[in-house]
Write a protein that holds these residues in place. Structure first.
Motif, PDB file in Angstrom:
ATOM      1  N   TYR A 152       0.825  -1.212   0.000  1.00 16.66           N
ATOM      2  CA  TYR A 152       0.000   0.000   0.000  1.00 16.66           C
ATOM      3  C   TYR A 152       0.860   1.263   0.000  1.00 16.66           C
ATOM      4  CZ  TYR A 152      -4.262  -2.736   0.882  1.00 16.66           C
ATOM      5  OH  TYR A 152      -5.338  -3.594   0.763  1.00 16.66           O
ATOM      6  N   ASN A 156       2.597   2.431  -5.576  1.00 17.92           N
ATOM      7  CA  ASN A 156       1.594   1.523  -6.136  1.00 17.92           C
ATOM      8  C   ASN A 156       0.204   2.163  -6.210  1.00 17.92           C
ATOM      9  OD1 ASN A 156       3.540  -0.387  -6.273  1.00 17.92           O
ATOM     10  ND2 ASN A 156       2.906  -1.508  -4.436  1.00 17.92           N
ATOM     11  N   TYR A 157       0.131   3.429  -5.909  1.00 17.59           N
ATOM     12  CA  TYR A 157      -1.188   4.093  -5.897  1.00 17.59           C
ATOM     13  C   TYR A 157      -1.331   4.934  -7.161  1.00 17.59           C
ATOM     14  CZ  TYR A 157      -5.359   6.119  -3.776  1.00 17.59           C
ATOM     15  OH  TYR A 157      -6.658   6.482  -3.491  1.00 17.59           O
ATOM     16  N   ILE A 158      -2.294   4.561  -7.980  1.00 17.48           N
ATOM     17  CA  ILE A 158      -2.495   5.281  -9.237  1.00 17.48           C
ATOM     18  C   ILE A 158      -3.443   6.449  -8.995  1.00 17.48           C
ATOM     19  CG2 ILE A 158      -3.313   5.089 -11.618  1.00 17.48           C
ATOM     20  CD1 ILE A 158      -0.809   3.383 -10.995  1.00 17.48           C
ATOM     21  N   ASN A 163      -9.341  10.488  -7.249  1.00 17.46           N
ATOM     22  CA  ASN A 163      -8.609  10.505  -5.973  1.00 17.46           C
ATOM     23  C   ASN A 163      -7.478  11.526  -5.923  1.00 17.46           C
ATOM     24  OD1 ASN A 163      -6.540   9.442  -7.537  1.00 17.46           O
ATOM     25  ND2 ASN A 163      -6.920   7.333  -6.914  1.00 17.46           N
ATOM     26  N   GLY A 190     -16.760   5.222  -1.027  1.00 14.19           N
ATOM     27  CA  GLY A 190     -17.435   3.916  -1.044  1.00 14.19           C
ATOM     28  C   GLY A 190     -16.486   2.747  -0.837  1.00 14.19           C
ATOM     29  N   GLY A 194     -10.043   2.714  -2.278  1.00 14.44           N
ATOM     30  CA  GLY A 194      -8.634   3.035  -2.033  1.00 14.44           C
ATOM     31  C   GLY A 194      -8.367   3.908  -0.819  1.00 14.44           C
ATOM     32  N   LYS A 195      -9.277   3.950   0.133  1.00 13.83           N
ATOM     33  CA  LYS A 195      -9.073   4.784   1.336  1.00 13.83           C
ATOM     34  C   LYS A 195      -7.962   4.185   2.220  1.00 13.83           C
ATOM     35  CE  LYS A 195     -13.360   4.109   2.656  1.00 13.83           C
ATOM     36  NZ  LYS A 195     -13.934   3.304   1.568  1.00 13.83           N
ATOM     37  N   HIS A 197      -5.657   2.068   1.388  1.00 14.03           N
ATOM     38  CA  HIS A 197      -4.374   2.110   0.677  1.00 14.03           C
ATOM     39  C   HIS A 197      -3.725   3.489   0.862  1.00 14.03           C
ATOM     40  CE1 HIS A 197      -2.015   0.798  -3.129  1.00 14.03           C
ATOM     41  NE2 HIS A 197      -1.389   1.806  -2.554  1.00 14.03           N
ATOM     42  N   ASP A 253     -12.089   2.951   8.983  1.00 14.38           N
ATOM     43  CA  ASP A 253     -13.525   2.727   9.220  1.00 14.38           C
ATOM     44  C   ASP A 253     -13.985   3.323  10.549  1.00 14.38           C
ATOM     45  OD1 ASP A 253     -14.029   1.358   6.820  1.00 14.38           O
ATOM     46  OD2 ASP A 253     -13.214  -0.493   7.646  1.00 14.38           O
ATOM     47  N   ILE A 322      -4.489   1.416 -13.554  1.00 17.82           N
ATOM     48  CA  ILE A 322      -4.304   0.492 -12.421  1.00 17.82           C
ATOM     49  C   ILE A 322      -4.016  -0.908 -12.960  1.00 17.82           C
ATOM     50  CG2 ILE A 322      -5.469  -0.664 -10.473  1.00 17.82           C
ATOM     51  CD1 ILE A 322      -6.941   1.993  -9.927  1.00 17.82           C
ATOM     52  N   VAL A 350     -12.106  -0.466  -7.002  1.00 20.76           N
ATOM     53  CA  VAL A 350     -10.806  -1.004  -7.395  1.00 20.76           C
ATOM     54  C   VAL A 350     -10.629  -2.435  -6.897  1.00 20.76           C
ATOM     55  CG1 VAL A 350      -8.336  -0.551  -7.388  1.00 20.76           C
ATOM     56  CG2 VAL A 350      -9.924   1.340  -7.233  1.00 20.76           C
ATOM     57  N   ARG A 351     -11.260  -2.736  -5.762  1.00 16.32           N
ATOM     58  CA  ARG A 351     -11.111  -4.102  -5.239  1.00 16.32           C
ATOM     59  C   ARG A 351     -11.645  -5.121  -6.245  1.00 16.32           C
ATOM     60  NH1 ARG A 351     -13.228  -3.695  -0.200  1.00 16.32           N
ATOM     61  NH2 ARG A 351     -11.219  -3.269   0.740  1.00 16.32           N
TER      62      ARG A 351
HETATM   63  N1  LIG Z   1      -5.729   4.221  -6.894  1.00 16.62           N
HETATM   64  C1  LIG Z   1      -5.348   2.978  -6.676  1.00 16.62           C
HETATM   65  N2  LIG Z   1      -4.241   2.491  -7.243  1.00 16.62           N
HETATM   66  C2  LIG Z   1      -3.859   1.214  -7.046  1.00 16.62           C
HETATM   67  N3  LIG Z   1      -4.535   0.345  -6.264  1.00 16.62           N
HETATM   68  C3  LIG Z   1      -5.641   0.788  -5.659  1.00 16.62           C
HETATM   69  C4  LIG Z   1      -6.104   2.117  -5.818  1.00 16.62           C
HETATM   70  N4  LIG Z   1      -7.231   2.266  -5.111  1.00 16.62           N
HETATM   71  C5  LIG Z   1      -7.453   1.091  -4.515  1.00 16.62           C
HETATM   72  N5  LIG Z   1      -6.512   0.209  -4.828  1.00 16.62           N
HETATM   73  C6  LIG Z   1      -6.449  -1.197  -4.408  1.00 16.62           C
HETATM   74  O1  LIG Z   1      -7.793  -1.665  -4.292  1.00 16.62           O
HETATM   75  C7  LIG Z   1      -7.948  -2.519  -3.170  1.00 16.62           C
HETATM   76  C8  LIG Z   1      -9.010  -1.954  -2.240  1.00 16.62           C
HETATM   77  O2  LIG Z   1      -8.539  -0.713  -1.723  1.00 16.62           O
HETATM   78  P1  LIG Z   1      -8.765  -0.254  -0.206  1.00 16.62           P
HETATM   79  O3  LIG Z   1      -8.813  -1.423   0.703  1.00 16.62           O
HETATM   80  O4  LIG Z   1      -7.776   0.812   0.089  1.00 16.62           O
HETATM   81  O5  LIG Z   1     -10.214   0.341  -0.329  1.00 16.62           O
HETATM   82  P2  LIG Z   1     -11.111   1.009   0.813  1.00 16.62           P
HETATM   83  O6  LIG Z   1     -11.691   2.226   0.207  1.00 16.62           O
HETATM   84  O7  LIG Z   1     -10.358   1.175   2.067  1.00 16.62           O
HETATM   85  O8  LIG Z   1     -12.222  -0.106   0.993  1.00 16.62           O
HETATM   86  P3  LIG Z   1     -13.160  -0.440   2.247  1.00 16.62           P
HETATM   87  O9  LIG Z   1     -14.115   0.671   2.366  1.00 16.62           O
HETATM   88  O10 LIG Z   1     -13.823  -1.697   1.858  1.00 16.62           O
HETATM   89  O11 LIG Z   1     -12.271  -0.596   3.442  1.00 16.62           O
HETATM   90  C9  LIG Z   1      -6.586  -2.607  -2.530  1.00 16.62           C
HETATM   91  O12 LIG Z   1      -5.946  -3.747  -3.030  1.00 16.62           O
HETATM   92  C10 LIG Z   1      -5.856  -1.370  -3.038  1.00 16.62           C
HETATM   93  O13 LIG Z   1      -4.457  -1.546  -3.116  1.00 16.62           O
END
Ligand SMILES: Nc1ncnc2c1ncn2[C@@H]1O[C@H](COP(=O)(O)OP(=O)(O)OP(=O)(O)O)[C@@H](O)[C@H]1O
Length: 484
Positions: A152, A156-158, A163, A190, A194-195, A197, A253, A322, A350-351
């Protein structure tokens, strides 16, 4: 931690558990059974030097409780796994500025007898794990496990339209944690956008740039559970002390604080302390601050002190990027038409997109074939057909029961016999991994278990599957069956 020592300790715990099981009719031991997991979850082996085993315990209370209730069992477990003459020491984290151990030597009748004190210095490799919130206030630098996932990272964050704002702010916070106007950083959006991450990327970058800073990531569920345990042990002050020494606190959360007024009070004071002392706070939530129900107004207003940034579902070009990035890390390059097709597939989060990418990687690895667009479509259609099957807790329970040849009533029962308790822990683990259910919800569906039991099960399976081949195989087999 020394892997060998950890394995020995796991064996000792298993021996003790097994022997609690064997004596199910004994009412005293039955009572112990209940507190066993809760208690030993917070006890860790620190070192084993020339027959001296040192355990880290959060407070004197734990030491005394072990001594009063488990000494003979622990003595037998140590004898079995380490032989005779093992001396047991405790490193009591609470109120112990030098981290000295309190020595206890066990005779083999299980009675403790005093022994001379060990050198009163901080043991080498001292690590205050997150499961132990009761840390010595006098220790200035505490080497805690930050709970960050190396994947994370910012690299690796696009970034894209969905965002960009949040990511730009996050990067500037990582350069000057606690010193920007963005404190707290409140990331909301939602499911799977990616929050987590992004929050963790700040933590990782701070660790890189400022190795001395104490960074801590945890879910609000874990925070709540720790607060409840601390309150039960009348250790709220120690709980707050622990969090107040963190430089960058990332809580995921945070909406789950909703309705938990005592935890909210504690969070409020920790928040104020950190904020006043220039420490960085990062919070994530599925809702904007004003939309979180049942949360104190004074907390909501603090959420708005810094910066609240929404992360939206990624647009087509971000999704495409991504995919390219993720595949390239696995050495896979796809032609443009296939990338377009994949990017169009997972629209909302993204998941989901990453799930599709992983399937494609698996496909090309297994079949060792160049993917054509037709093959790719076919694979995706198959995945989509499979995904129609809803993975929920009852379904996971069904697969686990079928795999181990046990009945659902047994799985949901309270028995601690290993042949049932392990499948139950696996069912809890997969329920957390593969559904959106909270620990509380999983506990309810697993025959009315407490959320802390579920958390413990998830942690246990994660830890034990790293060192125990049998459990590792169960995890692999079950993952395949559940997802099939
Ligand atoms: N912009 C991005 N670039 C690369 N990978 C991403 C990006 N956004 C999300 N991901 C990947 O998508 C997956 C889900 O992201 P993450 O767990 O951060 O979401 P979240 O918003 O926290 O979800 P939740 O609300 O379910 O906790 C992870 O594997 C993360 O690495």
């Amino acid at each position: 931690m020394d892997e060998n020592l950890m394995m020995i300790w796991q064996k000792c715990l298993q021996f003790m558990r097994d022997n609690l099981n064997a004596a199910e009719d004994n009412s005293d031991l039955k009572k112990l059974e209940k507190s066993f997991d809760m208690l030993f979850d917070k006890v860790q082996p620190l070192s084993l030097v020339a027959n001296n085993l040192t355990l880290i315990v959060p407070s004197d209370f734990y030491k005394e409780y072990i001594e009063d209730n488990y000494l003979s069992l622990l003595s037998a477990a140590l004898k079995k796994n380490l032989g005779k003459g093992v001396k047991l020491w405790y490193s009591v984290m609470e109120n112990r500025p030098t981290g000295q151990e309190k020595p206890v030597t066990m005779n083999m009748k299980g009675k403790s007898v005093p022994t001379p004190k060990m050198q009163e210095t901080m043991p080498q490799g001292f690590s205050a794990n997150i499961v132990n919130p009761f840390v010595v206030p006098g220790i200035r630098k505490v080497n805690i496990d930050s709970n960050l996932k190396s994947d994370y990272s910012f690299d690796n964050y696009i970034e894209g339209e969905s965002n960009k704002f949040a990511a730009t702010v996050a990067r500037s916070i990582a350069k000057r944690p606690g010193a920007t106007a963005f404190n707290p950083l409140f990331l909301h959006g939602g499911y799977g956008v990616g929050k987590t991450h992004l929050g963790q990327a700040v933590g990782l970058e701070v660790k890189n740039q400022f190795p001395d800073k104490v960074v801590l990531y945890l879910s609000s569920e874990k925070f709540i559970q720790q607060f409840i345990s601390a309150a039960k042990a009348h250790k709220q002050t120690e709980f707050a002390n622990f969090y107040q020494m963190v430089d960058v606190l990332i809580i995921d959360d945070i909406q789950f604080l909703s309705g938990k007024s005592a935890t909210q009070d504690s969070f409020f004071h920790i928040f104020d302390h950190l904020h006043q002392n220039g420490k960085q706070i990062i919070l994530t939530s599925d809702k904007a601050p004003a939309d979180i129900m049942d949360i104190q107004e004074r907390i909501v207003s603090r959420f708005k002190w810094g910066l609240s940034a929404e992360i939206k579902s990624p647009d087509l070009s971000t999704r495409r990027q991504i995919i390219v990035d993720k595949l390239s890390r696995d050495g896979i390059v796809l032609p443009g038409d296939m990338l377009d097709f994949l990017a169009a597939e997972a629209k909302t989060n993204v998941r989901e997109l990453i799930g599709v990418i992983n399937s494609v990687i698996a496909y090309s690895t297994v079949y060792r074939t160049d993917l054509s667009l037709e093959l790719l479509k076919d694979t995706i259609n198959k995945i989509a057909a499979n995904q129609k099957k809803v993975i929920n807790i009852p379904y996971i329970q069904e697969v686990v029961c079928d795999y181990f040849g046990i009945k659902k009533e047994q799985l949901l029962s309270k028995t601690r016999k290993r042949e049932i308790a392990l499948p139950r822990q696996l069912a809890m683990y997969f329920s957390k991994e593969l559904t959106n259910a909270t620990f509380t919800k999983i506990g309810e569906e697993m025959g009315g278990k407490d959320h802390s039991t579920v958390m413990y099960a998830c942690d246990t399976i994660k830890d034990v599957s790293k060192i125990d081949k049998e459990v590792k195989k169960y995890v692999k087999d079950l993952a395949e069956r559940i997802k099939k």
